[in-house]
Structures are given as structure tokens and as C-alpha cells.
Design a protein around this motif. Structure first.
Motif, PDB file in Angstrom:
ATOM      1  N   GLY A  10      -9.713 -51.106  -2.172  1.00  0.00           N
ATOM      2  CA  GLY A  10      -9.771 -49.661  -2.017  1.00  0.00           C
ATOM      3  C   GLY A  10      -8.423 -49.002  -1.858  1.00  0.00           C
ATOM      4  N   ARG A  11      -7.355 -49.701  -2.265  1.00  0.00           N
ATOM      5  CA  ARG A  11      -6.032 -49.085  -2.194  1.00  0.00           C
ATOM      6  C   ARG A  11      -5.152 -49.589  -3.328  1.00  0.00           C
ATOM      7  NH1 ARG A  11      -2.277 -52.056   0.970  1.00  0.00           N
ATOM      8  NH2 ARG A  11      -3.106 -53.891   2.032  1.00  0.00           N
ATOM      9  N   PRO A  12      -4.045 -48.863  -3.603  1.00  0.00           N
ATOM     10  CA  PRO A  12      -3.205 -49.207  -4.762  1.00  0.00           C
ATOM     11  C   PRO A  12      -2.607 -50.605  -4.674  1.00  0.00           C
ATOM     12  CG  PRO A  12      -2.677 -47.010  -3.943  1.00  0.00           C
ATOM     13  CD  PRO A  12      -3.601 -47.635  -2.932  1.00  0.00           C
ATOM     14  N   GLY A  13      -2.382 -51.189  -5.861  1.00  0.00           N
ATOM     15  CA  GLY A  13      -1.698 -52.466  -5.965  1.00  0.00           C
ATOM     16  C   GLY A  13      -2.449 -53.629  -5.385  1.00  0.00           C
ATOM     17  N   CYS A  14      -3.751 -53.519  -5.221  1.00  0.00           N
ATOM     18  CA  CYS A  14      -4.541 -54.573  -4.578  1.00  0.00           C
ATOM     19  C   CYS A  14      -5.810 -54.831  -5.399  1.00  0.00           C
ATOM     20  CB  CYS A  14      -4.878 -54.179  -3.146  1.00  0.00           C
ATOM     21  SG  CYS A  14      -3.451 -54.048  -2.054  1.00  0.00           S
ATOM     22  N   GLY A  15      -6.877 -55.204  -4.705  1.00  0.00           N
ATOM     23  CA  GLY A  15      -8.181 -55.315  -5.345  1.00  0.00           C
ATOM     24  C   GLY A  15      -8.525 -56.687  -5.877  1.00  0.00           C
ATOM     25  N   VAL A  16      -9.731 -56.758  -6.427  1.00  0.00           N
ATOM     26  CA  VAL A  16     -10.267 -57.951  -7.090  1.00  0.00           C
ATOM     27  C   VAL A  16     -10.490 -57.560  -8.547  1.00  0.00           C
ATOM     28  CG1 VAL A  16     -12.109 -59.655  -7.129  1.00  0.00           C
ATOM     29  CG2 VAL A  16     -11.344 -58.716  -4.956  1.00  0.00           C
ATOM     30  N   ASN A  17      -9.797 -58.227  -9.451  1.00  0.00           N
ATOM     31  CA  ASN A  17      -9.671 -57.698 -10.804  1.00  0.00           C
ATOM     32  C   ASN A  17      -9.989 -58.749 -11.870  1.00  0.00           C
ATOM     33  OD1 ASN A  17      -8.353 -54.942 -10.149  1.00  0.00           O
ATOM     34  ND2 ASN A  17      -7.177 -56.417  -8.962  1.00  0.00           N
ATOM     35  N   THR A  33     -21.198 -58.354  -3.334  1.00  0.00           N
ATOM     36  CA  THR A  33     -20.270 -58.271  -2.199  1.00  0.00           C
ATOM     37  C   THR A  33     -19.679 -56.876  -2.013  1.00  0.00           C
ATOM     38  OG1 THR A  33     -18.388 -58.975  -3.570  1.00  0.00           O
ATOM     39  CG2 THR A  33     -19.633 -60.698  -2.417  1.00  0.00           C
ATOM     40  N   LEU A  34     -19.464 -56.145  -3.123  1.00  0.00           N
ATOM     41  CA  LEU A  34     -18.816 -54.836  -3.025  1.00  0.00           C
ATOM     42  C   LEU A  34     -19.721 -53.694  -3.465  1.00  0.00           C
ATOM     43  CD1 LEU A  34     -15.328 -55.796  -4.570  1.00  0.00           C
ATOM     44  CD2 LEU A  34     -16.070 -55.961  -2.179  1.00  0.00           C
ATOM     45  N   GLY A  35     -20.721 -54.009  -4.296  1.00  0.00           N
ATOM     46  CA  GLY A  35     -21.639 -52.971  -4.762  1.00  0.00           C
ATOM     47  C   GLY A  35     -21.425 -52.560  -6.188  1.00  0.00           C
ATOM     48  N   SER A  36     -20.331 -53.024  -6.822  1.00  0.00           N
ATOM     49  CA  SER A  36     -20.063 -52.688  -8.219  1.00  0.00           C
ATOM     50  C   SER A  36     -19.386 -53.868  -8.884  1.00  0.00           C
ATOM     51  CB  SER A  36     -19.167 -51.447  -8.299  1.00  0.00           C
ATOM     52  OG  SER A  36     -18.893 -51.116  -9.639  1.00  0.00           O
ATOM     53  N   GLY A  37     -19.969 -54.328  -9.993  1.00  0.00           N
ATOM     54  CA  GLY A  37     -19.478 -55.535 -10.648  1.00  0.00           C
ATOM     55  C   GLY A  37     -18.409 -55.266 -11.669  1.00  0.00           C
ATOM     56  N   ALA A  38     -17.302 -54.701 -11.252  1.00  0.00           N
ATOM     57  CA  ALA A  38     -16.251 -54.341 -12.195  1.00  0.00           C
ATOM     58  C   ALA A  38     -14.886 -54.439 -11.525  1.00  0.00           C
ATOM     59  CB  ALA A  38     -16.473 -52.916 -12.721  1.00  0.00           C
ATOM     60  N   MET A  39     -13.857 -54.432 -12.368  1.00  0.00           N
ATOM     61  CA  MET A  39     -12.468 -54.471 -11.904  1.00  0.00           C
ATOM     62  C   MET A  39     -12.200 -53.274 -10.986  1.00  0.00           C
ATOM     63  SD  MET A  39      -9.348 -54.987 -14.532  1.00  0.00           S
ATOM     64  CE  MET A  39      -7.617 -54.775 -14.136  1.00  0.00           C
ATOM     65  N   THR A  40     -11.521 -53.502  -9.883  1.00  0.00           N
ATOM     66  CA  THR A  40     -11.357 -52.454  -8.885  1.00  0.00           C
ATOM     67  C   THR A  40     -10.168 -51.541  -9.140  1.00  0.00           C
ATOM     68  OG1 THR A  40     -10.054 -53.910  -7.453  1.00  0.00           O
ATOM     69  CG2 THR A  40     -12.444 -53.859  -7.101  1.00  0.00           C
ATOM     70  N   ASN A  41      -9.131 -52.028  -9.813  1.00  0.00           N
ATOM     71  CA  ASN A  41      -7.879 -51.281  -9.957  1.00  0.00           C
ATOM     72  C   ASN A  41      -7.413 -51.254 -11.410  1.00  0.00           C
ATOM     73  OD1 ASN A  41      -8.065 -52.153  -7.113  1.00  0.00           O
ATOM     74  ND2 ASN A  41      -6.046 -51.225  -6.898  1.00  0.00           N
ATOM     75  N   HIS A 101     -13.830 -48.161  -4.499  1.00  0.00           N
ATOM     76  CA  HIS A 101     -14.092 -48.504  -3.097  1.00  0.00           C
ATOM     77  C   HIS A 101     -13.072 -47.902  -2.130  1.00  0.00           C
ATOM     78  CE1 HIS A 101     -16.773 -51.234  -5.112  1.00  0.00           C
ATOM     79  NE2 HIS A 101     -15.786 -51.989  -5.560  1.00  0.00           N
ATOM     80  N   VAL A 102     -12.513 -46.756  -2.482  1.00  0.00           N
ATOM     81  CA  VAL A 102     -11.586 -46.080  -1.573  1.00  0.00           C
ATOM     82  C   VAL A 102     -12.405 -45.483  -0.414  1.00  0.00           C
ATOM     83  CG1 VAL A 102      -9.901 -44.225  -1.287  1.00  0.00           C
ATOM     84  CG2 VAL A 102      -9.963 -45.562  -3.420  1.00  0.00           C
ATOM     85  N   GLY A 103     -12.090 -45.912   0.801  1.00  0.00           N
ATOM     86  CA  GLY A 103     -12.783 -45.364   1.972  1.00  0.00           C
ATOM     87  C   GLY A 103     -14.130 -45.986   2.260  1.00  0.00           C
ATOM     88  N   LYS A 104     -14.878 -46.319   1.215  1.00  0.00           N
ATOM     89  CA  LYS A 104     -16.213 -46.883   1.406  1.00  0.00           C
ATOM     90  C   LYS A 104     -16.596 -47.712   0.190  1.00  0.00           C
ATOM     91  CE  LYS A 104     -21.005 -45.562   2.432  1.00  0.00           C
ATOM     92  NZ  LYS A 104     -21.967 -44.451   2.596  1.00  0.00           N
ATOM     93  N   PHE A 105     -17.261 -48.837   0.429  1.00  0.00           N
ATOM     94  CA  PHE A 105     -17.724 -49.666  -0.683  1.00  0.00           C
ATOM     95  C   PHE A 105     -18.978 -49.066  -1.292  1.00  0.00           C
ATOM     96  CE2 PHE A 105     -15.228 -52.754   1.761  1.00  0.00           C
ATOM     97  CZ  PHE A 105     -14.387 -53.186   0.753  1.00  0.00           C
ATOM     98  N   THR A 106     -19.197 -49.343  -2.541  1.00  0.00           N
ATOM     99  CA  THR A 106     -20.366 -48.812  -3.238  1.00  0.00           C
ATOM    100  C   THR A 106     -21.648 -49.236  -2.548  1.00  0.00           C
ATOM    101  OG1 THR A 106     -19.072 -49.009  -5.277  1.00  0.00           O
ATOM    102  CG2 THR A 106     -21.422 -48.577  -5.518  1.00  0.00           C
TER     103      THR A 106
END
Length: 898
Positions: free
Chosen positions: A539-546, A366-374, A757-762
């Protein structure tokens, strides 16, 4: 900003700064006893008194509470100030025993240091000292109230930093004392035995019991390293005396901020020095069934010859190898290289297959990278709302749990989505106590409400995603009422949770194995991603899928290519360009076909397709579902080799056991859950013939005909960087200088990537996966009427190979149990504490009932740590179609009185 003068130095400081902080900023040290950084000052010890002159008037104030102001003149070390501090120490000693010689904190006592500095040898005040009873009930530490100076550091640490609140200041006036509610023994409180209060104590009032084994001046060295338990990646020092680890001190790491849990502080080194370590190579005598000591040459020659024989006779794909997710990156890299270059197959995997491979696969799609975002700090310190799904961090990732409790104290809203009344549910604004296995329905219901309320971020959706129209059509059917029926939750609570999450400026989704360990686990992960994509919280602070990764290096094992379809850095085996790149780098022809997943290796062994297996540091007999099935697979192999520290239940089935070394005996790196690569450093060297695991792999490669030079751990990391773009800028040298670095780190001057994923997804555009709810593979029926869930408890880790060798942990939690709902228990005549028989279609065990309301009617829960009732004799090996992850969280069982 304001300007003031401190000890003749002109200082600029921000308005609202304490004089203590302002002085520290220019290198002026003011003594403290009660002060704790980042907490509101207590001001109770008075040790930080300073003189403050303002407009011709001079007064004495505590530097921790007094704030800077324009034109102040501050004196921190005048005779008047020193006399005031002497008087404070004098009064403290008036009610403080000074039998320092017998005190375990002797030589590591802040009160003692200050008394020495200020020349206070004894009190000038007369009177009898109290003689309060000592609380020795906790297995790890002792509380001696006679040495307490009421600085409140322990109370403030427990309440405001750990967030547990197990102790408090009792009584008033001269009767004031730190104690437990209703004066019960410490062990009987809600205390987690984390020991953070002990580390905060400036005297010998709270001391670790192991301190009796050494004095600070006897310590040879303190080695900074990374905890080997969960994937939080806590930093601490191993304290070494006479080549033995005697203690642990928390370090101020990026993910732990000076905190540790009970396992990190007290369960991370007893196993290193355990007398039952395997110290020599062992070969099984098949006539007697016993293991016999062998030389390294005998063992390695046998291993190489047997694997070569299988390879010649049946082909490369008849061999397989499992890497160890608790071992360093460098070990995992060399293990997968052994399988690919010497075995000639891609049949390599790691234990992420049974816990978090759904995260790797799902988020990669879904995002291009299988890891914690933040980063951990970002998703606990900054958010307005935290959505916690299928995760019990207070027990599985305790230091993260502490930081979530801090967030709640600061006013962050908490949504808990979990089938159990986990402790954080008591602090939650909303608890969705959903039926196990219904995560996809829950997520689709959340999305239905967000779209219905018009709270979706259409700008983000249009600019950065694809697949929205399809998912929008799917979730139309997932009305709150329908989802409430599927999930057994309240429709209005679902609506409140959706609106709360959508409207928050910063709101991360944090999830764990309650999402992944299902036959639809990958779709559950992608549903978490769908929710975040819908509201633009990526792709921004305090958010993401973790995802909170399970073991200390399960992220790293996957990063290093211990996966059947991926080379290091998730470079695909099926990509011809990638294959050519690794053939050139490794100097050999590689197998172009993706390998078999670990969970499919066992059925393949039973069928006879896999003949030889090499397991490095894993114990699937205990950890994998359907234990009978795993044992049958191991017994079906022609040849089975293990690298191990102990004679585990799996090791007993091996033909050869090769003794490796623990994390405390080697150099390397771990990658924690937030993609932070951190150093592991050698602290001790034990007697015996154990060898570095990388050297063992190298010797086998050479014996099997692949020419692999012996490399140091640092050299291996350099090779990893040369073939892995996301690790290109990482080296031991740089980590030693800078501390941990979060990948991707694409060059030697790249700072690392805290937020993905800041600005663009992997992958370019984020993809809304069209997930539909599918029930679990095995549901209750008349014969097996109850759902069983499994998981971890605070005091142990996986198979207890490490934590089970710490007596204090076994004293607190040493036996298996099953949580039952009171309605179910009463219906079959079971009371709390009764012995029960639990059976499924795959096996049966006996354990002890814990009756209450923590689980819902028709549901039960068990830990899998304990041999006296291992839940994995019961669990179902039904596999997720993408990640081949087993359904640990849902199987049908019957509970009867034993």
C-alpha cells in the motif's frame, strides 16, 4: 529557483537544470546529436553550443552540460552560434560518407536534417575518408562504422539504459570507433538484438535491415498499439506501407519508456502477414482426415447445431470453452459470455490456469485482489532493495529486466531467489540458489529471521492484518539452518537477505512462474504476501507484491471473467446477488454453479463428462503438461472447435477451425501486468475471409438461441464498464485521450489506481496465510534421478506461433536444449553439445545438452518452445489444490546419451 534570459525570454528554472532543459521548457529548440534524455550529458557532439553572457563576459558552451544560474543571458541562434554549429557539421562530414541516396536511413537521419538546416552540403576539409568493414552479422540490423559520428548514443543506450554493455568506444584519437569487445562479430557478443541502439542512432551507422523495404516518405501511417508478447505492455508504432506492416518504432509508454526487446521490435508482425495464415473456415472430413474449405454459414451452422445437440443430450456442463490470453479484453469478454449465455455453463477458463491462476487465487485470499500491487516504474525506479523470486525478467519480461538493471546501476540492492544462475544473479548482492519447489520454506525462513531480529512492523500488523500469531508460531520451526537444508542454500545468506529486505525503506517483491507453477503454487504466492505483510511493505510506493504476468493479456482474460468461478471483475458466480445482476444485464437465466477449471477439463473429457470444447487461440498440446494426456483428451471429445490464425498442433485435432484475426487487424484493449488497460489499434486489413473473433462469437450465440447484437469493440468495452465496477470509468474514448488507465477505475472522472491497498486492503484486513512447506508432487528417485525445470528464453514466446515466423529469431535460437550441471554430465559421459535422451514417467524426447554450472547438481532446465524437444511431453500434470495449476517447475527425469 533562478531567473535567466534565453533568446529574450525570462525563464525560471530550478538550480542544477541544464540550459538545454530550461530552453525546452519555454519552447526553444536547441539541436542535439549526442544528447539522451535522463542520462548525464555526454557533451561530445558540440551541436548544442550556445552563447552565454554572465557579468559582461560572453562564452560558448554546450547547452546540455551548462547549468542555469541567476542573471545569465543565453542566445541560442545567433550567427556566431550558427557558425559554430556549421563548423561541427563540417568536421563531422570530413570523415562521413555522403552517399545518402543509397543509405537506408535516407530521409530519417538527424545529421542529414541538420546539414540541410544549416546549409552544409559538403565538407571543406581535405583528406581521405576511412573505409572500415561493415558488420552485417546480426540478423536484424547492420553496423556501418563509416557512417558513425561518435556521438556515443548507441553506447550510452546499451550501457546505461538497456544495461547490457555489449558495445563500447574502442581505440583513441583518430582511431576511435564504436565496436564490440575484441572486434568479434556483433552476433557473437552479449547483444540481445533489442535494437534500442539502432533507434538511438542519429545517422545511418546502425540501421534495421528491414529499412531497405521502404523510405520514410513512403509510409502511409504509423499506428500506436500495444505489444502482443509478454505482459509488460510496451507501447510502439506499427509502421504501415501499402497495407503491410514494414517496421516498428518504440513509443514512450508508461511501462516501457521508449524501450523494446527483440520480440517487440522484430517479432511482432511477420506472423501477421505469414503465408500460412488460415484464411477460410475449415471443416474436417472424417473419412479422409483432411480439412476442407467451407463457407462461414456452413461452418457456423455446424458448430451451433453440434453444440446444441450435446447440450440437449448431455446437459450444459458437457460443454466448455477456453478464452485466449493473447487476445483483447473485448474478445475474452465475449467468449466467456458465449459460454455462459449460449452454452449455459461456467466451464470457461484461460491459460492463466497453467501459469498465474495461483496469483489470482492467492493474492485474492490474502489481500483481496489477485493482481500486481504497484506500477513497473515504481518498483524499478524507487526501491532501495528488490527481491526477485522465481523470475527471470531479462528473458521473460525483457524491458522490465532492463529497468531492473538500471536500478542496480543506480545503487539499488538486488536479492535473486532462483534455482538457476540467471544473468541478473551476476549483478545480485545475494543469490539464493534454492532447490526447485522450496519457495514456501524459503519465505518462512525469511519470516523467522525477521521476527527473531525484531524487524517486523508491529504497528502495521496490529492495524491492518489478521492471522499474525498463527504464522508466527508456524515459522518458529523454520530456522535458517533447517531452511538451508531444505532449500540447499547457505543459512547466512538467508539471514543477510531477510535483514536487507526488512530494513529497506522501499523494497518490492517481484515474482513470476518460478513461484506459481508448482503443486503448492498458491501457497507460494501467499507466502510472498506474508513476507510483505510482516514488514508493512504494502500500500505504499516502491514496495508491494508484484507478479509479472506471463502473456500480454493474461491479466485481462482473468479480469474479463474467463474463469470458471468469476464473472468479469472477479464477481463471484456463487454469490446470488452477483448472479442476479448478470442475469438482468444479459437478459437470460445463468448457471449458478461454478464451472470446471481448464486443467480439469481434459480429465473430464477422457472420462466422458465433457463432450464439446471450443478453444479460442490457445495451443494446449504444446503448452500444457503431459502432452499424451492432452492429446487423449482432445481425441475423446465428440466435437471440438478452434478459433485460430494458424494450423497449430492443437488445431489439427479440431472438427472445425474458424479463422480469426490478429491484434494488428482489430481494435481493442490489453491489460498489462500492472493492471494498466491500454489500446490495441487496427493497422492493416488482410485478404481472406478471416473475421473479427467477437463477430464469430456473436454469430454462434445467435445461432444457439441467445440474442446477441453485433457490437463494435468500443461498444463491448462500454458493456464491460456497465457490469464491472473496477472498469466503470474505462472506455476507448477515454483511453484514446489519456493513454493507459490502471484499474480499479470506478467512475468516468476516477484517475485509476497506480498502487493497490493504500490505507486499507480490498478484503479489509490483510491475511497471513498459515503456509507450511510441502515437497513437490514428484521428486527424484533411482529410476529418474534428476529434477527438470522448464521456462522461456528471450527470443521466443510460448509455442512460437508468432515468433517462430520471424526468420531472424529462428536464426539466433531455433532448437531445443537442456541445461545440465557439469558434475552430472561428466558422471554419465555427456559433453556440451551432445545429443541426449530425456525421459520421465510420461514420455521421452531428444535434445541437445548445454553443460555448465547454470543449474545445480541433480537439476536440469529446458525451454518448451521447440517441437524438436518439447519439455511438456515430460512434465507432470500434478495440480495445485487451490488454483489447479500444473507443476511445470518440478518433475523427475532421466538423462542419457542419445
Amino acid at each position: 529557483m533562478v531567473r535567466l534570459t534565453i533568446d529574450g525570454k525570462v525563464v525560471e528554472a530550478k538550480k542544477g537544470t541544464s540550459i538545454l532543459h530550461a530552453a525546452e521548457s519555454v519552447g526553444i529548440k536547441i539541436p542535439t546529436l549526442c544528447y539522451i534524455k535522463d542520462l548525464l550529458p555526454d557533451g561530445s557532439c558540440r551541436m548544442c553550443m550556445v552563447e552565454i553572457e554572465n557579468r559582461g563576459r560572453t562564452k560558448m558552451e554546450t547547452a546540455c552540460t551548462a547549468q542555469v544560474a541567476e542573471g545569465l543571458v543565453v542566445t541560442t541562434n545567433s550567427e556566431k552560434v550558427r557558425n559554430a554549429r556549421r563548423n561541427v557539421l563540417d568536421m563531422l562530414l570530413s570523415n562521413h560518407k555522403t552517399d545518402c541516396f543509397s543509405c537506408k536511413a535516407n530521409g530519417d537521419c538527424k545529421l542529414q536534417d541538420l546539414c540541410y538546416e544549416y546549409g552544409v552540403a559538403k565538407t571543406t576539409y581535405e583528406g581521405e575518408q576511412t573505409d572500415l568493414p561493415i558488420d552485417d552479422s546480426n540478423p536484424f540490423f547492420t553496423y556501418n562504422p563509416n557512417l558513425c559520428i561518435l556521438c556515443h548514443r548507441c553506447v550510452n543506450t546499451c550501457h546505461k539504459i538497456v544495461g547490457r554493455g555489449a558495445i563500447d568506444t574502442m581505440e583513441r584519437g583518430f582511431d576511435s570507433a564504436i565496436g564490440t569487445p575484441f572486434h568479434v562479430d556483433w552476433i557473437d557478443t552479449t547483444c540481445e538484438s533489442c535494437g534500442n541502439c539502432v533507434q538511438a542512432c542519429p545517422t545511418g551507422a546502425l540501421t534495421m535491415k528491414r529499412r531497405k523495404e521502404y523510405r520514410p516518405y513512403q509510409v502511409d501511417k504509423k499506428v500506436l498499439t500495444t505489444c502482443p508478447h509478454c505482459a509488460t505492455g510496451c507501447q510502439y508504432y506499427l509502421v504501415v506501407k501499402d497495407n503491410k506492416i514494414v517496421d516498428v518504432e518504440a513509443a514512450n509508454g508508461a511501462s516501457n519508456k521508449g524501450l523494446l526487446c527483440v520480440k517487440g521490435r522484430s517479432g511482432c508482425f511477420d506472423f501477421v502477414h505469414s503465408p500460412d495464415r488460415i484464411k477460410y473456415p475449415l471443416i474436417k472430413n472424417h473419412e479422409t482426415g483432411e480439412f476442407e474449405r467451407a463457407t462461414w454459414d456452413e461452418a457456423l451452422d455446424l458448430v451451433a447445431s453440434k453444440f446444441l445437440e450435446i447440450k440437449r443430450k448431455y446437459g450444459s456442463d458437457a460443454l466448455a470453452g477456453f478464452a485466449c490470453s493473447r487476445s483483447p479484453n473485448e474478445d475474452c469478454y465475449m467468449m466467456q459470455k458465449l459460454v455462459r449465455c449460449a452454452f449455459g455453463t461456467n466451464n470457461v477458463d484461460n491459460c492463466a490456469r497453467v501459469c498465474h491462476s495461483a496469483s489470482v487465487a492467492g493474492l485474492a485470499m490474502t489481500l483481496g485482489s489477485g493482481a500486481m500491487t504497484n506500477p513497473i516504474e515504481d518498483i524499478t525506479k524507487n526501491p532501495d532493495v528488490i527481491m526477485l523470486v522465481g523470475s527471470n525478467p531479462e528473458e521473460a519480461h525483457p524491458v522490465v529486466g532492463m529497468q531492473i538493471r538500471q536500478a542496480v546501476q543506480r545503487g539499488c540492492k538486488l536479492i535473486v531467489v532462483d534455482p538457476r544462475d540467471i544473468d541478473l544473479a551476476k549483478k545480485a548482492d545475494i543469490h539464493l540458489k534454492l532447490r526447485p519447489g522450496t519457495n514456501v520454506a524459503f519465505a518462512n525462513g525469511i519470516m523467522h529471521i525477521i521476527i527473531e531480529e525484531g524487524l517486523q512492523d508491529m504497528d502495521f500488523i496490529n492495524e491492518r492484518t489478521e492471522g499474525y500469531e498463527k504464522i508466527k508460531e508456524i515459522v518458529k520451526d523454520y530456522t535458517p539452518e533447517k531452511v538451508a537444508k531444505i532449500c540447499h542454500i547457505d543459512a547466512e545468506d538467508l539471514r543477510k537477505a531477510a535483514i536487507m529486505y526488512a530494513k529497506a525503506d522501499m523494497a518490492p517483491i517481484i515474482y513470476c512462474l518460478g513461484v506459481t507453477e508448482h503443486s503448492t503454487g498458491t501457497e507460494g504466492v501467499m507466502s510472498m504476501s506474508n513476507m510483505a505483510l510482516l514488514v508493512g511493505k504494502l500500500g505504499r510506493p516502491g514496495c508491494g507484491v508484484n507478479p509479472l504476468r506471463g502473456q500480454n493479456n493474461v491479466q485481462g482474460a482473468c479480469d474479463m471473467g474467463a474463469l470458471p468461478g468469476d464473472f468479469p471483475g472477479y464477481q463471484k458466480v456463487s454469490n446470488p446477488e452477483v448472479l442476479a445482476k448478470f442475469e438482468k444485464a444479459w437478459g437470460t437465466k445463468l448457471n449458478p454453479n461454478p464451472g470446471t477449471h481448464a486443467t480439469d477439463i481434459f480429465p473430464a473429457a477422457i472420462r466422458g463428462d465433457v463432450k464439446g470444447l471450443y478453444i479460442f487461440g490457445e495451443d494446449p498440446v504444446v503448452t500444457d503438461p503431459d502432452t499424451h494426456h492432452v492429446i487423449k483428451a482432445l481425441e475423446s471429445l465428440d466435437f471440438f472447435v478452434m478459433n485460430e490464425l494458424f494450423m497449430t498442433e492443437t488445431a489439427q485435432y479440431a472438427d472445425v477451425i474458424l479463422p480469426g484475426v490478429s491484434y494488428a487487424e482489430k481494435e481493442g484493449t490489453f491489460s498489462n501486468t500492472e493492471r494498466r488497460v491500454q489500446r490495441v489499434r487496427k493497422a492493416v486489413e488482410l485478404e481472406g475471409e478471416m473475421r473479427l473473433d467477437t463477430d464469430i462469437f456473436t454469430d454462434i450465440m445467435n445461432r444457439m438461441g441467445y440474442p446477441q447484437p453485433h457490437l463494435t469493440s468500443a461498444e463491448i468495452m462500454d458493456e464491460i464498464a456497465s457490469v464491472t465496477p473496477s472498469f466503470a470509468g474505462i472506455s476507448h474514448e477515454r483511453l484514446d485521450k489519456e493513454g493507459g488507465i490502471q484499474w480499479p477505475c470506478t467512475s468516468k472522472d476516477h484517475p485509476g489506481t497506480p498502487i493497490m491497498h493504500v490505507g486499507k486492503f480490498t478484503r479489509g484486513l490483510g491475511w497471513f496465510y498459515p503456509a507450511e512447506y510441502v515437497p513437490s508432487a514428484e521428486l527424484p528417485d533411482d529410476e529418474y534421478p534428476t529434477i527438470l525445470m522448464t521456462g522461456r528464453i528471450l527470443y521466443h514466446y510460448t509455442t512460437r506461433a508468432m515468433t517462430g515466423r520471424t526468420p531472424g529469431l529462428m536464426q539466433i535460437a531455433g532448437k531445443s536444449f537442456i541445461e545440465m550441471n557439469i558434475e552430472d554430465a561428466e558422471a554419465i559421459g555427456i559433453k556440451d553439445g551432445d545429443r541426449v535422451k530425456v525421459s520421465s514417467r510420461r514420455g521421452e524426447i531428444e535434445t541437445t545438452a548445454r553443460v555448465g554450472t547454470k543449474v545445480s547438481p541433480g537439476e536440469t532446465w529446458m525451454p518448451f518452445h521447440f517441437p524438436d524437444g518439447n519439455a511438456n511431453w515430460l512434465t507432470n500434470a500434478a495440480l495445485d489444490k487451490y488454483a489447479r495449476i500444473p507443476e511445470y517447475k518440478v518433475c523427475a527425469v532421466k538423462v542419457e546419451k542419445a
